[in-house]
Design an enzyme around this catalytic site. Structure first.
Site, mmCIF file in Angstrom:
data_model
loop_
_atom_site.group_PDB
_atom_site.id
_atom_site.type_symbol
_atom_site.label_atom_id
_atom_site.label_comp_id
_atom_site.label_asym_id
_atom_site.label_seq_id
_atom_site.Cartn_x
_atom_site.Cartn_y
_atom_site.Cartn_z
ATOM 1 N N LYS A 52 0.807 -1.225 0.000
ATOM 2 C CA LYS A 52 0.000 0.000 0.000
ATOM 3 C C LYS A 52 0.841 1.276 0.000
ATOM 4 C CE LYS A 52 -3.992 -2.154 0.137
ATOM 5 N NZ LYS A 52 -4.936 -2.118 -0.996
ATOM 6 N N SER A 283 -3.433 -12.042 4.271
ATOM 7 C CA SER A 283 -3.913 -11.979 2.889
ATOM 8 C C SER A 283 -2.930 -12.649 1.935
ATOM 9 C CB SER A 283 -4.154 -10.535 2.461
ATOM 10 O OG SER A 283 -2.954 -9.784 2.489
#
Length: 467
Positions: A52, A283
């Protein structure tokens, strides 16, 4: 494609922001990948610890160019944690305030990290759907409108999100793998990674299959494979999966999707640590499990690439905690059909925090605080001889007859309860209720052998998992 013999070192940089991107790729060697080669792009090596970081720079710089974010402004975002960490990293470096709305299921490590970096963190419910006023994106948008100079980043509909991957992630993968990519596997949180990287690969003529890795409980895999949403449900994996298609996600770019259960994702990420030495987040387990499924289905050698999206250091209290997994019904446990099935921390396995009768109350108190428990079984020569709880400590401390130091120096035996409420492991669940009605913890024995403790929470958790 040949592997590099040595990493290429760069010179010093002037800011941590200059270290975002250009992350390394490593090949999976000790896990069965079928006839294929599987490569992992190590996004955890970005300075903020996740992929991110890339979109944070892109979205903030775009907001500055377009006049939405001005000096002294406040960056507001809804995030599962990693985008928040990235926005805080970039925002603080540029002098902005950061306010983040986070679902309450996120790991405490992420939340503590964000607050330590100076972000204003607002927790909200994770059990409400998109459109509910307490859903994290709805709350963030509302707060941004209320704050003077507030800018709602909205990673789920921000074109600069996917553009970051068109400009950086896609080209890096293409360069690092010499253009030899047969499959790209990614998830959808906001949709930027899979959309932007796929767009770049297609722009250079790649025929790589674009594979979606989706948690069971997310609706997206069904939309990709069948044109209708998968059944909606809860899942513990953080950061990917949705009950709606984000505006940033271009589903038409995706060729196939795999629905990965939590248990498979967690088993995969733990295997990755054991066999490859890579500490990855939850994830990443979903992505790698899907990539492994694709690889093992192939009948000829191919090359697949996926991501280690963030570091597993953010999930030590969850994914890498056996007791937490057992509480979620995700651990591999042998069931016996008795009260031991309710005990996730068993004495014989060394999982129970205990104290000795000759230890000091100071030691007991520190052990309670350090382990976040309110009672300690007192063990002498392997036998349970008492239990010490917080109320016992309060009674000892609530006196002026001796100094505080002397109180804490007293032995556990002087304060512990010897009149124990025990149940045998073979007794039914109903045997626990009278103990809980008296505000007691259930001490479970097998004959005279101490097995473990059962609290009200343990019973509720057992009933919720075994409806």
């Amino acid at each position: 494609m040949p592997l590099a013999t040595q990493p290429v070192l760069s010179g010093p940089v002037g800011s941590t922001l200059d270290l975002i991107g250009r992350t390394p790729i490593v090949e999976v060697k000790k896990i069965d990948t079928g006839p294929c080669r599987l490569f992992l792009k190590l996004e955890a090596q970005n300075p903020g610890g996740s992929i991110k970081d890339r979109i944070a720079v892109s979205m903030i710089e775009a907001a500055e160019r377009e006049g939405f974010l001005k000096p002294g402004g406040t960056i507001v975002e809804a995030t599962a944690g990693n985008t928040g960490l990235a926005l805080t990293l970039v925002g603080q470096a540029k002098g902005y305030k950061v306010l983040l709305v986070i679902p309450d299921k996120m790991s405490k490590e992420k939340i503590q990290h964000l607050r330590a970096m100076g972000a204003d963190v607002r927790l909200t419910r994770s059990d409400v759907p998109h459109g509910h006023p307490e859903y994290y994106t709805d709350m963030a948008e509302r707060l941004a409108q209320q704050i003077p100079g507030g800018f709602y980043v909205n990673q789920f509909a921000n074109e600069a999100n996917s553009e970051a991957h068109v400009k950086t992630t896609g080209p890096e993968i293409w360069e690092q793998l010499d253009g030899n990519v047969d499959a790209l596997v990614a998830g959808i949180g906001s949709g930027g990674t899979i959309t932007g990287t796929a767009r770049y690969l297609k722009s250079v003529g790649s025929t790589a299959q674009i594979i979606l890795a989706d948690p069971v409980g997310s609706t997206l895999a069904g939309i990709v494979n069948d044109g209708v949403p998968s059944p909606e449900g809860s899942y513990t994996v953080e950061g990917i999966g949705q009950n709606f298609v984000p505006d940033t996600a271009d589903i038409t770019l995706i060729d196939k999707a795999y629905s990965i259960p939590d248990a498979e994702a967690i088993a995969t990420v733990r295997e990755l640590l054991l066999k490859e030495g890579i500490l990855a987040g939850s994830s990443s387990g979903t992505l790698i499990a899907a990539a492994l499924r694709w690889c093992r289905e192939q009948t000829e050698p191919k090359v697949a690439v996926t991501f280690v999206c963030d570091t597993g250091a953010k999930y030590l209290s969850k994914v890498y905690n056996d007791a937490w997994l057992a509480d979620q019904g995700l651990g591999e446990r042998e069931l016996h059909g008795d009260l031991s099935d309710l005990i996730t921390r068993k004495y014989e396995k060394g999982d129970v925090v205990v104290i000795g009768p000759d230890d000091t109350l100071d030691t007991a108190f520190k052990r309670m605080k350090g382990s976040d428990v309110s009672q300690l079984p007192v063990i002498s020569d392997g036998r349970l001889v008492g239990i010490l709880d917080e109320s016992d400590l309060v009674h000892v401390m609530n006196t002026d007859e001796i100094t505080r130091k002397e109180r804490f120096a007293k032995p556990v035996a002087s304060a512990m309860t010897r009149d124990l409420d025990t149940v045998q492991v073979s007794e039914p669940l109903d045997a626990l209720i009278p103990l809980f009605d008296r505000d007691r913890v259930a001490i479970v024995l097998d004959g005279e052998t101490f097995v473990g403790l059962i609290t009200r929470t343990d019973l509720i958790n057992h009933l919720s998992l075994n409806r």
